[in-house]
Structure formats: structure tokens, C-alpha cells
Design an enzyme around this catalytic site. Structure first.
Site, mmCIF file in Angstrom:
data_model
loop_
_atom_site.group_PDB
_atom_site.id
_atom_site.type_symbol
_atom_site.label_atom_id
_atom_site.label_comp_id
_atom_site.label_asym_id
_atom_site.label_seq_id
_atom_site.Cartn_x
_atom_site.Cartn_y
_atom_site.Cartn_z
ATOM 1 C CB SER A 67 -0.954 0.011 1.197
ATOM 2 O OG SER A 67 -2.038 -0.860 0.959
ATOM 3 C CE LYS A 70 -4.223 1.414 -0.582
ATOM 4 N NZ LYS A 70 -4.576 0.654 0.623
ATOM 5 C CB SER A 131 -4.112 1.482 4.330
ATOM 6 O OG SER A 131 -3.393 1.017 3.222
ATOM 7 C CE LYS A 258 -1.569 3.935 2.746
ATOM 8 N NZ LYS A 258 -1.473 2.848 3.752
#
EC number: 3.4.16.4
Length: 415
Positions: A67, A70, A131, A258
Site C-alpha cells: 500500500s 497509495k 489504507s 504511509k
């Protein structure tokens, strides 16, 4: 008596050997304690303004990043909001295919109901704070119409950030097959996005530099997500390094960015914050241990960074070795040397206790048509950037300081 002496000698040798081994082990531990380290398969840490490398491990090898993808997805959305292709208040209607991903317990998510509409801002916030995979998919499809079309946009933005070797299959970071109806056709279901740790640092730097308001999302610790008229979802930021959390560094303030996790990527994290007045970006791919171990490792990294190093501002070349304060000029009419000055003040991280004018410094000129490494060719125009000074502090990455000529120098008529 002879045997007793031999026995005593063996005992003495054994004691000395144990002491040598012990001292060697202690010295190794002490040496390790004076170095930055991240327990990860690959890692990269930089000063966000200068790009100076503070730490790296397998930084140029590409790996699945889960992720962390992202961050790039958000950069595309921010770009298209700025260009008015999208708006933050625009409503996005959820398709059954997206709802299936959003409500799959195997993935990270907020619930999204098929047929329900959510704003671009809601989806972007949930994508970064918890997320949410379904939110990322919904955003990309609303923006570009298909996974393949959005991938092309991601490639373009990645290139703007200086990344050219990434493998991009979707906006989430899941395996291609996990997107079901919205997967890429003709591509293996197991295919996952692959970037290097350096790639992700560059993309993170690009996002922060170009769209600084994105940090308002990533530093949010708690927010409500309206699932429907009768349902609210309490979002709790999963970044344990944020202020007030258990692993918040004591020497600075984290405000992003993140985390990510898949079976192949392992646990990954990009973190960023202000330390010693400087923004630092740290990427760690496939970290060892559980989430707490990852957070503790990052916390210790930041705290050790400011224990061992400090940023120093360079405002004048008089702070540096004399060999880079001027440069010889060939083919000159009269003067055969020009002084140099900084194009702008620059910060550089140095080991604490380092004397700045003892740092390894070299000059690289960039005069048009130049074939000589450390000399300029006339004519030279005062105030023009003529090259860069490269500083190489021990144990850290180099920094380039653009420099200007302080004199006008005419060309000799014979040349």
C-alpha cells in the site's frame, strides 16, 4: 612442577582469549551503536529539501511495496484536482466490483456500499488514514475510467518524480488478481507493483513538495467516515509514529506518510517529519518483526539520527576548504582566475563534531563545451552559475552546492 606450570599457562591463555573475544564483541556493539540502521530488506533516508542521502540499504533494487503505492495514487488525485479534472467535493458512486473489494475482510478498508456515493475527499482521506483499498480503487476509476488508464497516469507522475523503472499494475498495491473485475487482462494474477526504496522516497518528496496540503491528511489521527445515513466508521490512523502515539520519536514530529503489507511485500513504511528543523523522509521495505518492531525501529532511527548528526547551514564559501573558493580560467585575456560564491545557502547533514572546512570538497564545472574537469574556459560572465561544489561528509551522502562566478573574464583573442 612442570605440569603445574603448563596448566597455569593454559588457564592464563584461556582467560586472555576470553577477554580478547569479550572486548572484540563489546567494540562491535559499540561500533554498531554509532551507526544508523533499519531492520529491513531495503531502506532509504533523505533530507527532503536537498536530497542528501542519510542512509541506504539495497536502495536501488525493486521490490513489491504493497500500500505504499497509495502515495503515488494520491499524487495523481492531487494533480487532477489541481487541474480541475476532479474536485474534492465531487461525488463518486460505488460500483458492485469496488464494493466487493471494499468489504472484503482480507483487505484494509472502510465499508463502501454499492450504489452509495462518497466525495473524492472522503475517499482520499480513508485511503491514506486507514489504507482503504476500496477507496483507492474508487478514486482511480472515477479519475481515469479503468485500472490500465490510471496506471498510465501513475507512470507519468512517477516520471515527474524521477522514477523510471517502476512496475505498476494497480492503484492499490494488491496483487493484480485481487481486483477481480477491475484487474488487468493478460497479466498474471500474482503481479504486484514493484518500486525501489529510492523510488518511493522520490515519489514521497514529489508529493510533499508539490502538494504540501497532503500532509494535513496523513497527520490526521482520528476522523469519522460517513458510510451511509445511518452508519459512521471511526478511522484511526495506523501510523504509530504520529505525535502522542507509543512510538512517536522524542526528537522531532512525524506527520506522515504511509504503511503497507502483503505476503510478498512484507511490512513496509514511509515516514516523514521534522527533525533538527529539517524534513526527513525514511523508506523501509519488508521490515523485520511485527508492526511494533517496525515502529520501534523507525523511532530509534530518527532519535539516533539527531544524536549522531546535525544539519549545518552553508552561507559562504569561506566556510569551506580554500581549493573550492576560486577556479582557474583558461584562454583568458587578462585575469586567469575567478572567485566563486554560493548560488544560494544550503544545509548539509554532518557527523557531530565535524569541522566544515575539513570536509572532502571538490569542484565540478559545467561551462558549455567544457572538457577540463576543474577549470573554466573564457569567457566567463559574473553572476552566472558555472558549476557545483560537491561535499562528501563521512558516512553520509554527498551534497551539491551550485556556485556562481564573481568576475567577468574576457576571452583571449588568439582563441
Amino acid at each position: 612442577m612442570k605440569k603445574i606450570k603448563q596448566a597455569l599457562m593454559m588457564i592464563l591463555i584461556t582467560i586472555l582469549t576470553i577477554n580478547v573475544v569479550t572486548v572484540g564483541t563489546v567494540n562491535k556493539v559499540m561500533a554498531d551503536a554509532t551507526k544508523l540502521n533499519l531492520n529491513a530488506r531495503a531502506a532509504y533516508a533523505i533530507d527532503a529539501e536537498t536530497g542528501q542521502v542519510l542512509y541506504q540499504k539495497n536502495a536501488n533494487k525493486t521490490y513489491p511495496i504493497a500500500s505504499l503505492t497509495k502515495v503515488l495514487t494520491l499524487a495523481v488525485i492531487e494533480q487532477d484536482v489541481k487541474s480541475h479534472h476532479l474536485s474534492w467535493n465531487q461525488k463518486v458512486k460505488i460500483t458492485p466490483a469496488v464494493a466487493k473489494v471494499a468489504n472484503d475482510w482480507h483487505f484494509s478498508n472502510v465499508p463502501l456500499n454499492a450504489g452509495e456515493s462518497y466525495t473524492v475527499r472522503q475517499l482520499a482521506e480513508s485511503m491514506m488514514i486507514v489504507s482503504a483499498d476500496g477507496s483507492a480503487e474508487a478514486l482511480a476509476l472515477a479519475d481515469a475510467g479503468s485500472t490500465a488508464a490510471f496506471n498510465k497516469k501513475m507512470q507519468v507522475v512517477a516520471k515527474k518524480a524521477g522514477v523510471t523503472d517502476a512496475k505498476i499494475y494497480n492503484m492499490i498495491g494488491l496483487a493484480n488478481g485481487d481486483l477481480g473485475k477491475n484487474r488487468l487482462k493478460g497479466v498474471k494474477k500474482t503481479a504486484e507493483n514493484k518500486f525501489s526504496a529510492q523510488d518511493m522516497a522520490l515519489i514521497s518528496k514529489y508529493l510533499i513538495d508539490t502538494y504540501p496540503d497532503s500532509l494535513k491528511i496523513t497527520k490526521t489521527k482520528f476522523a469519522n467516515f460517513r458510510v451511509s445515513a445511518n452508519q459512521q466508521y471511526q478511522m484511526i490512523n495506523i501510523n504509530s509514529l504520529l505525535p502522542g502515539n507509543a512510538f512517536a520519536p522524542k526528537n522531532g514530529t512525524i506527520d506522515g506518510l504511509k504503511t503497507g503489507n502483503t505476503d510478498t511485500a512484507g511490512k513496509c513504511i514511509i515516514s516523514t517529519g521534522m527533525f533538527a528543523g529539517r524534513r526527513v523522509i525514511v523508506v523501509a521495505l519488508h521490515t523485520k518483526g511485527d508492526w511494533n518492531a517496525q515502529s520501534k525501529d523507525a523511532q530509534e532511527f530518527y532519535e539516533k539520527l539527531t544524536d549522531l548528526y546535525q544539519p549545518v547551514q552553508i552561507t559562504s564559501l569561506k566556510q569551506l576548504p580554500k581549493n573550492v573558493q576560486s577556479v582557474h580560467v583558461v584562454h583568458a585575456k587578462d585575469k586567469h582566475q575567478t572567485g566563486l560564491k554560493l548560488a544560494r545557502p544550503v544545509f548539509i547533514w554532518l557527523p557531530k563534531g565535524t569541522v566544515l572546512n575539513k570536509v572532502d570538497a571538490s569542484l565540478k564545472v559545467n561551462h558549455s563545451g567544457q572538457s577540463l574537469t576543474h577549470q573554466l574556459k573564457a569567457p566567463v560572465k559574473k553572476g552566472k552559475v558555472v558549476g557545483s561544489i560537491v561535499l562528501k561528509p563521512a558516512g553520509l551522502g554527498s551534497v551539491k552546492l551550485p556556485v556562481k562566478a564573481t568576475n567577468n573574464i574576457e576571452k583571449n583573442g588568439w582563441f
